[in-house]
Design a protein around this motif. Structure first.
Motif, PDB file in Angstrom:
ATOM      1  N   ASP A 508     -13.964 -47.128   0.575  1.00  0.00           N
ATOM      2  CA  ASP A 508     -15.072 -46.372   1.077  1.00  0.00           C
ATOM      3  C   ASP A 508     -15.226 -45.293   0.458  1.00  0.00           C
ATOM      4  N   PRO A 509     -17.336 -45.017   0.270  1.00  0.00           N
ATOM      5  CA  PRO A 509     -17.466 -43.976  -0.290  1.00  0.00           C
ATOM      6  C   PRO A 509     -16.905 -42.829   0.213  1.00  0.00           C
ATOM      7  N   PHE A 510     -16.933 -42.301   1.525  1.00  0.00           N
ATOM      8  CA  PHE A 510     -17.472 -40.707   1.617  1.00  0.00           C
ATOM      9  C   PHE A 510     -15.950 -40.325   1.689  1.00  0.00           C
ATOM     10  N   ILE A 511     -14.791 -41.322   1.121  1.00  0.00           N
ATOM     11  CA  ILE A 511     -13.408 -40.497   1.262  1.00  0.00           C
ATOM     12  C   ILE A 511     -12.932 -41.028  -0.258  1.00  0.00           C
ATOM     13  N   THR A 512     -14.080 -42.185  -0.803  1.00  0.00           N
ATOM     14  CA  THR A 512     -14.072 -41.972  -2.721  1.00  0.00           C
ATOM     15  C   THR A 512     -14.528 -40.416  -2.935  1.00  0.00           C
ATOM     16  N   ASP A 513     -15.707 -40.067  -1.989  1.00  0.00           N
ATOM     17  CA  ASP A 513     -16.067 -39.033  -2.772  1.00  0.00           C
ATOM     18  C   ASP A 513     -15.351 -37.604  -2.490  1.00  0.00           C
ATOM     19  N   SER A 514     -14.427 -37.877  -1.716  1.00  0.00           N
ATOM     20  CA  SER A 514     -13.584 -36.462  -1.204  1.00  0.00           C
ATOM     21  C   SER A 514     -12.586 -36.385  -2.141  1.00  0.00           C
ATOM     22  N   LEU A 515     -12.260 -37.495  -2.210  1.00  0.00           N
ATOM     23  CA  LEU A 515     -10.767 -37.469  -3.685  1.00  0.00           C
ATOM     24  C   LEU A 515     -11.380 -37.355  -5.301  1.00  0.00           C
ATOM     25  N   GLY A 516     -12.722 -37.414  -5.473  1.00  0.00           N
ATOM     26  CA  GLY A 516     -13.040 -37.193  -5.956  1.00  0.00           C
ATOM     27  C   GLY A 516     -13.657 -35.642  -6.288  1.00  0.00           C
TER      28      GLY A 516
END
Length: 589
Positions: A508-516
């Motif tokens: 999920d790109p939005f969760i990947t964004d959070s991890l970044g």
């Protein structure tokens, strides 16, 4: 045979006529043929009277006597229709045991009758005697003609849908289907049926194993991948690889559409968009994928693309409309057009073309969509600075039920959110949650509004309560982890929370964004850059652009950072995260 006193005169009168006729016939001729005819006539008449008396007795309030007479007539005549009628009388009297007795007598008299066996099977299941249904189920499958067997197997889960012991039902089904599991034509549907029964019995591992077996036999089959989708929606991440592998290749439009809807229902919008784009490319003549794609495009701020998708949808819908279509088809057609008009109005509103927006709303013919149309009108009023009038428009809508009241409250909360009246929206959301305290989506929205209203501690408390109540609600893990990271608090926990969210929604790109963003806060800028670039490639979004631009700025790539921020502003010039980032860094992109 003892008859009801009121029926005896009628029975006697009926009996006299054929007997006297028989006597006249006997006096006319003494041949053996005529005597045989007399015997047959007498037996036919007797049977007729029993049937008639059975019907009369049942209709005069004595179904037990009527049932007994009808069953006796069925046994004497070996007539399927009379056995069936005896069963009907018993069922109308709500006597399941009597109905079962008649069905078993029928099957005993006619062992090859599929109808008789079906009645036995269905009545046993209705009586919740699941353990006794194994043999009739096997017989039903054996008696089903080969061309119809796949369909018969597919109906088994519906047959056992209401039994109490679903584990036993699943075991019995698996036993009955043993002979079909390796057959090329039936193996996949047999395994899928077993998997559905296992899922109904809350045996997720058994259901997943069955789905794997089915896909091994037929990788293109819809049934097992739909089973895997159901497992995924239940929170079983182990089903995801099966789904991903299946939809990488060719798939039926129905299955791909089901996958897209499933992803939308779980708010996995980027993945849903991928499936819808593929579906519109492979099956451009199907209307519904265009409408769903337009919905996502509006949500992402891709207004030109959304307009193009809506034009395609409306052209296909007009083409598909035919005179004399069924009521259901007409309703589906109107619902789709209503959604399209609402989206067109929303696009015009986004462009501040308010007269055009109102014109689209005026085209909505369905009074049942009054709330949606009025919400859009109210939103236009908000953008014109008339919040009070907008709220009054929603409050004036009728609310005849609790559901109506909930919808009105949700609409008013949305108006306050659009007007950035976050404290008022948070307070009103509290009323909405009070009406449905176990609704995870409402609790999540309440937490997000608390954050917008500046109540970060309240937001985190609400998210932790939501996780405790709904441990598989991955948006709560993501939001809590991001919140902790954004204020630099307890970064190891923040990372663990976001990683937990990714387990439920891999990629999920939005969760990947959070991890970044967590990695950036931890000082791991190289890893942060990798993750944020991955997220932005998968889903160009203003908020992801804000984070990626800041990391690029930190890494001394100012031109790339400005370029990313400009792209984010084109996607959504009002995004608060992006605007605050630019103000904090003092940057003009």
């Amino acid at each position: 045979m003892l008859l009801h006193p009121r029926l005896r005169p009628l029975a006697c009168a009926l009996l006299v006529l054929p007997l006297s006729l028989g006597a006249q016939a006997a006096s006319a001729t003494k041949s053996k043929a005529v005597r045989a005819d007399e015997v047959r006539e007498a037996r036919t008449a007797e049977l007729f009277y029993e049937v008639l008396l059975g019907e009369l007795t049942a209709s005069t309030g004595e179904p037990g006597t009527g049932y007994a007479l009808m069953l006796q007539a069925a046994r004497q005549s070996d007539d399927s229709a009379l056995y069936r009628r005896a069963i009907e009388i018993a069922l109308q009297a709500r006597s399941g045991d009597a109905a079962l007795n008649a069905a078993q007598a029928w099957r005993s008299a006619q062992p090859q009758s599929r109808d008789a066996n079906r009645f036995v099977l269905q009545i046993l299941i209705a009586l919740n005697r699941v353990g006794d249904s194994a043999e009739p189920l096997r017989q039903e499958l054996a008696q089903t003609p080969a061309p119809q067997r796949a369909a018969a197997i597919a109906t088994i889960p519906r047959l056992y849908a209401h039994v109490s012991d679903k584990t036993l039902a699943a075991d019995i089904t698996a036993q009955a289907l043993q002979g079909e599991l390796q057959k090329p034509a039936l193996g996949a549907i047999a395994w899928t049926t077993i998997g559905q029964m296992r899922l109904a019995a809350a045996d997720q591992e058994g259901a997943l194993a069955a789905a794997r077996q089915a896909l091994q036999l037929d990788p293109q089959a819809d049934g097992p991948v739909l089973l895997a989708l159901a497992l995924s929606e239940d929170g079983m991440s182990a089903a995801e690889p099966l789904i991903a592998q299946h939809f990488q290749g060719a798939s039926s439009p129905e299955a791909r559409m089901a996958y897209a809807r499933s992803l939308l229902g779980r708010q996995r919008y980027p993945e849903a968009a991928v499936q819808l784009k593929r579906l519109t490319a492979e099956q451009p003549s199907l209307p519904d994928p265009w409408l769903l794609l337009a919905t996502l495009q509006v949500q992402d701020g891709r207004l030109d693309g959304a307009e193009a998708s809506l034009r395609q949808f409306m052209a296909l819908t007009d083409t598909a409309t035919a005179p004399g279509q069924s009521h259901q088809a007409s309703q589906t057609h109107q619902a789709g057009l209503t959604q399209a008009f609402l989206l067109q109005a929303h696009i015009a509103e986004k462009r501040q073309q308010y007269p055009q927006a109102l014109a689209w709303l005026d085209r909505i013919p369905n009074p049942q969509e009054l709330l949606g149309a009025q919400l859009r009108r109210a939103s236009i009023l908000v953008h014109q600075g008339q919040l009070a009038q907008a709220r009054a428009l929603i409050q004036a809508l009728p609310s005849g039920s609790e559901q109506d009241q909930r919808m009105k409250l949700a609409a008013e909360v949305q108006l306050l959110r659009e007007a950035r009246q976050y404290q008022a929206a948070y307070e009103l959301q509290g009323q909405l949650v009070a009406l449905a305290p176990d609704d995870g989506d409402l609790l999540y929205d309440q937490a997000m509004l608390a954050d917008k209203a500046g109540q970060r501690e309240t937001m985190e408390q609400l998210l932790r309560a939501l996780i405790a109540k709904h441990p598989d609600y991955h948006h709560a893990y993501n939001a809590l982890g991001y919140s902790l990271a954004d204020r630099g608090a307890n970064l190891p926990e923040a990372k663990a929370l976001v990683q937990k969210a990714l387990e439920y929604a891999p990629g999920d790109p939005f969760i990947t964004d959070s991890l970044g963003w967590v990695e950036f806060r931890l000082g791991n800028t190289t890893e942060a850059l990798r993750l944020l670039e991955q997220a932005y490639r998968a889903q160009p979004d203003a908020e992801i652009a804000a984070h990626l631009g800041e990391v690029l700025w930190q890494l001394q790539h100012p031109e790339l950072a400005r370029k990313t921020w400009r792209e984010g502003l084109e996607l959504n010039p009002d995004n608060e995260t992006l605007q605050k980032t630019l103000q904090r860094l003092g940057v003009q992109p």
